[in-house]
Design an enzyme around this catalytic site. Structure first.
Site, PDB file in Angstrom:
ATOM      1  N   LYS A  73      -3.598   3.986  -3.980  1.00 50.13           N
ATOM      2  CA  LYS A  73      -4.125   3.346  -2.764  1.00 50.13           C
ATOM      3  C   LYS A  73      -5.651   3.429  -2.748  1.00 50.13           C
ATOM      4  O   LYS A  73      -6.330   2.435  -2.489  1.00 50.13           O
ATOM      5  CB  LYS A  73      -3.541   4.060  -1.532  1.00 50.13           C
ATOM      6  CG  LYS A  73      -3.902   3.409  -0.237  1.00 50.13           C
ATOM      7  CD  LYS A  73      -3.364   4.196   0.941  1.00 50.13           C
ATOM      8  CE  LYS A  73      -4.300   5.311   1.281  1.00 50.13           C
ATOM      9  NZ  LYS A  73      -4.031   5.985   2.538  1.00 50.13           N
ATOM     10  N   ASP A  81      -1.012   1.624   3.223  1.00 47.70           N
ATOM     11  CA  ASP A  81      -1.160   2.847   4.023  1.00 47.70           C
ATOM     12  C   ASP A  81      -0.128   2.816   5.157  1.00 47.70           C
ATOM     13  O   ASP A  81       0.768   1.958   5.155  1.00 47.70           O
ATOM     14  CB  ASP A  81      -2.606   2.986   4.551  1.00 47.70           C
ATOM     15  CG  ASP A  81      -2.908   1.971   5.643  1.00 47.70           C
ATOM     16  OD1 ASP A  81      -2.070   1.067   5.888  1.00 47.70           O
ATOM     17  OD2 ASP A  81      -3.972   2.089   6.275  1.00 47.70           O
TER      18      ASP A  81
END
Ligand code: SF4
Length: 220
Positions: free
Chosen positions: A127, A149
């Site tokens: 991420k 997220d």
């Protein structure tokens, strides 16, 4: 809502994204930075912390350690103290310093520019790597993945882009990569803004939502 074909889902997903891109034209991270390294550091610090808090901490941090080499040789205790207010400060200071050392040792002092290399840095998850790539290294693509997220997961579930029971970020990312063409894999920035502004975790403001008509969860 009856089950959707893949094509209908892709069409609806495309419409949702088009509307959100108009609604949030200035999308991008709210983290302040001047180069890929600073964004990498800020993104590491933003785990379990607000962007506002990170933006309060980073100016002094980057003034004290202006280069990657400076971070690599910093006193760990000093680094920890400087990032203390972002939480999990020991892990974050370790991740930042070890990444800096690895960049100096293995990448000639330059932040690597591929996702495969970025994720080899200790403390840099997929991420974080995708945020840095999409925001500053390759903003026009080609994108290597989707940033997933908690906001993106929640919205993807509510909007029916992934099954409502899915909680695994990798699985959600793979599904979003199937639904959206590669040029749209930077969709997370607008989803995150929409998640913060309207589709919040506790009380989504469905009555004010620009994608109300396209969302199976509306008002529920
Ligand atoms: S209609 Fe409600 S649940 Fe659906 S995206 Fe909008 S705010 Fe979220």
């Amino acid at each position: 809502m009856p089950p959707e074909t893949k094509q209908k889902l892709a069409e609806r997903a495309g419409k949702i994204l088009a509307i959100l891109r108009v609604e949030y034209p200035q999308s991008g991270t709210a983290l302040r930075y001047e180069d890929p390294w600073q964004l990498l550091v800020a993104t590491i610090l933003s785990a379990q912390c607000t962007d506002e808090r990170v933006n309060k901490v980073t100016p002094a941090l980057f003034a004290r350690y202006p280069t990657i080499a400076d971070f690599a040789v910093a006193e760990r205790a000093d680094l920890e103290e400087m990032v203390h207010s972002t939480g999990f400060y020991r892990n974050k200071a370790k991740a930042i310093q070890e990444s800096a050392q690895q960049i100096m040792d293995d990448f000639g002092g330059q932040v690597p520019e591929t996702i495969d290399e970025l994720v080899t840095l200790r403390g840099v998850a997929r991420k974080t790597a995708s945020v840095v790539l999409q925001e500053v290294i390759k903003p026009d693509g080609p994108h290597d993945g989707v940033v997933v997220d908690t906001h993106v997961q929640r919205l993807a579930r509510r909007m029916g882009l992934v099954p409502s029971t899915w909680k695994n970020a990798d699985k959600v990312e793979r599904r979003l990569m199937e639904i959206y063409p590669r040029e749209d894999w930077n969709l997370s920035f607008v989803l995150i803004l929409h998640g913060r502004a309207v589709c919040s975790a506790r009380k989504p403001k469905c009555e004010h939502c620009v994608v109300y008509d396209l969302c199976p969860r509306r008002g529920v």
